[in-house]
Design an enzyme around this catalytic site. Structure first.
Site, mmCIF file in Angstrom:
data_model
loop_
_atom_site.group_PDB
_atom_site.id
_atom_site.type_symbol
_atom_site.label_atom_id
_atom_site.label_comp_id
_atom_site.label_asym_id
_atom_site.label_seq_id
_atom_site.Cartn_x
_atom_site.Cartn_y
_atom_site.Cartn_z
ATOM 1 N N TYR A 1 0.829 -1.220 0.000
ATOM 2 C CA TYR A 1 0.000 0.000 0.000
ATOM 3 C C TYR A 1 0.858 1.262 0.000
ATOM 4 C CZ TYR A 1 -4.321 -2.594 0.466
ATOM 5 O OH TYR A 1 -5.380 -3.408 0.221
ATOM 6 N N TYR B 1 -14.012 -4.761 4.013
ATOM 7 C CA TYR B 1 -12.653 -5.156 3.657
ATOM 8 C C TYR B 1 -12.405 -6.539 4.234
ATOM 9 C CZ TYR B 1 -7.661 -5.604 3.313
ATOM 10 O OH TYR B 1 -6.412 -6.086 3.027
ATOM 11 N N ASP C 1 -16.098 -12.204 9.832
ATOM 12 C CA ASP C 1 -14.677 -11.909 9.650
ATOM 13 C C ASP C 1 -14.219 -11.108 10.868
ATOM 14 O OD1 ASP C 1 -12.202 -10.889 9.074
ATOM 15 O OD2 ASP C 1 -12.715 -10.142 7.083
ATOM 16 N N LYS D 1 -4.911 -11.688 12.618
ATOM 17 C CA LYS D 1 -4.160 -10.627 13.322
ATOM 18 C C LYS D 1 -3.801 -10.881 14.794
ATOM 19 C CE LYS D 1 -5.244 -6.883 10.204
ATOM 20 N NZ LYS D 1 -6.443 -6.808 9.384
HETATM 21 C C1 LIG Z 1 -6.587 -7.171 7.934
HETATM 22 C C2 LIG Z 1 -7.884 -7.787 7.620
HETATM 23 C C3 LIG Z 1 -7.989 -8.847 6.711
HETATM 24 C C4 LIG Z 1 -6.798 -9.351 5.916
HETATM 25 O O1 LIG Z 1 -5.837 -9.900 6.750
HETATM 26 P P1 LIG Z 1 -4.328 -10.071 6.184
HETATM 27 O O2 LIG Z 1 -3.641 -10.830 7.254
HETATM 28 O O3 LIG Z 1 -3.802 -8.682 6.013
HETATM 29 O O4 LIG Z 1 -4.428 -10.809 4.902
HETATM 30 C C5 LIG Z 1 -9.218 -9.421 6.522
HETATM 31 N N1 LIG Z 1 -10.308 -8.977 7.164
HETATM 32 C C6 LIG Z 1 -10.257 -7.961 8.033
HETATM 33 C C7 LIG Z 1 -11.499 -7.534 8.737
HETATM 34 C C8 LIG Z 1 -9.051 -7.326 8.293
HETATM 35 O O5 LIG Z 1 -9.006 -6.290 9.138
#
Ligand SMILES: *Cc1c(COP(=O)(O)O)cnc(C)c1O
Length: 427
Positions: free
Chosen positions: A24, A152, A240, A269
């Site tokens: 990015y 996202y 997610d 994460k």
């Molecule tokens: C960061 C994020 C992703 C992608 O995760 P990466 O480890 O960067 O591939 C997917 N969904 C959400 C809600 C995120 O914040």
């Protein structure tokens, strides 16, 4: 050939500029990258001696703080025992124990864990499971996911398809599969379900907070309505929680705060306390059974080299233990409230101030020419000014936000909030 360690920050950055390509990042205009030497607790230490508060937990991942001794110990111990092994036709204690421990604390009746290594893959796995299970159920026409505007879910093709293409993914639009994007609103959901009928495959949401959309918060009542509609129509709901998981919203998982249970839960994460790449897709026995068969070809054809990496799993177990022992969700709640109290004094200088758990965000007024938002000059300018004031922040367009690690001390929470206040243009 090994190269010399750079003798100065300038040399490090110079060598970086010669060969590296950052995520990015528009290398044609962006300032030099920050040369990081080490990190400890809530702080990043630069090679030139400066120290910055990590106000965004290094992209929403660092949970307990940098260099946590418990996590380092778990990492070292596991590395000595079993560093890595393939996970097809093999298993190991860290993977099994972590799966059991995750299922114990996850929302709802999830009973299966599929490991991968980042948030995007956790989402890909969920999408592929859902689409493939419809094929097994002889309903292959169910191919369209309902997602939220501004959503996202990661940068791989499936994850981009259910994400909002505006503005980043626009060039890839012709290559993305169909998804229906709606506002987080009961009527909009009902209308989309009616419109798509038996073409709907499932629904994917970032529950309670849409991170990359600008820490946008929607009401729990919408999620409960969504859950009820998915039950009525027997549709799988994917949560997610890559960003919201592990206490960020003040509950261990946002679904629990919203009192809903997903059919698939994506986590990454914060899973390892944010320090190693590990992800998981948790799902139901029903989903698992959709792939059970005496024909090999009905299996789930997906797997990554580092599926269930033992070191990642061991660190994730240690991190989960710390999260529960230290009541990290409650600490995040305190941090969020403390940030909010200081930022409230901005009054009419901001359009909106909001917080949930340990996330606090505000919308800056934007002049009409800055409407480009995410791609405008505003965010990089604020980021540079924040660094000068000793804080790492990375606004999302006109949204200035903080999501610090749980170890941050109250005095540093106040410094973080006061720095944010100072960055808000006065009206
Ligand atoms: C960061 C994020 C992703 C992608 O995760 P990466 O480890 O960067 O591939 C997917 N969904 C959400 C809600 C995120 O914040």
């Amino acid at each position: 050939m090994t190269r010399e360690r750079p003798s100065s920050s300038e040399e490090l950055v110079q060598r970086d500029r010669r060969h590296l390509w950052h995520p990015y990042t528009q290398h044609g205009i962006e300032a030099d990258p920050l040369p990081i030497l080490r990190a400890e607790g809530a702080f990043l230490h630069l090679t030139d001696g400066r120290r910055l508060i990590d106000g965004i937990s290094s992209w929403w991942s660092i949970l307990h703080g940098h260099g946590h001794p418990v996590l380092i110990e778990a990492m070292q111990e596991q590395a000595r025992e079993l560093d890595h092994v393939l996970f097809a036709g093999a298993t190991h204690q860290p993977a099994v124990a972590l799966a059991e421990e995750l299922l114990d604390v996850a929302p709802g009746k999830l009973s299966r864990v599929f490991y991968s290594d980042n948030g995007s893959t956790a989402v890909e796995v969920a999408l592929k499971m859902v689409l493939h299970s419809w094929i097994h159920a002889s309903e292959p026409q169910r191919r369209v996911f309902i997602a939220l505007e501004g959503s996202y879910h990661g940068d791989t093709f499936g994850a981009m398809s259910v994400g909002d293409p505006d503005p980043f993914f626009d060039p890839y639009r012709p290559f993305l599969f169909e998804a229906k994007r709606i506002r987080p609103d009961d009527e909009a959901l009902d209308a989309a379900l009616d419109e798509l009928g038996d073409r709907v495959a499932g629904v994917i949401v970032e529950p309670l907070v849409q991170g990359a959309a600008g820490m946008r918060i929607h009401p729990a009542s919408f999620l409960r309505h969504l859950r009820a509609r998915c039950d009525q129509r027997d549709l799988p709901l994917i949560a997610d929680e890559v960003m919201t998981g592990f206490g960020r919203t003040g509950s261990l998982f946002a679904c629990q705060r919203a009192e809903i249970a997903p059919d698939l839960l994506c986590i990454a994460k914060g899973l390892t306390g944010g320090v190693l790449p590990l992800a998981a897709t948790l799902t139901t026995e029903r989903m698992f059974e959709a792939f059970l068969h005496d024909r090999r070809s009905r299996f789930f054809p997906h797997g990554h080299t580092w599926t269930a990496n033992p070191i990642g799993c061991a660190v994730a177990r240690a991190s989960l233990r710390l999260t529960l022992e230290n009541d990290v969700p409650r600490r995040f709640e305190e941090i969020g409230q403390r940030l909010h109290r200081t930022l409230e004094t901005a009054g009419d200088d901001v359009d909106e101030l909001r917080h949930i758990g340990g996330i606090c965000a505000l919308d800056l007024h934007t002049p009409p020419e800055d409407r480009a938002g995410y791609l405008s000059e505003l965010a990089p300018r604020i980021r540079r000014n924040a660094i000068e004031k000793g804080v790492l922040l990375r606004p999302l367009g006109n949204v200035l936000y903080a999501i610090p690690p749980a170890c941050i001390e109250d005095g540093d929470v106040d410094r973080l909030a006061e720095t944010m206040l100072a960055l808000i243009p006065k009206t």
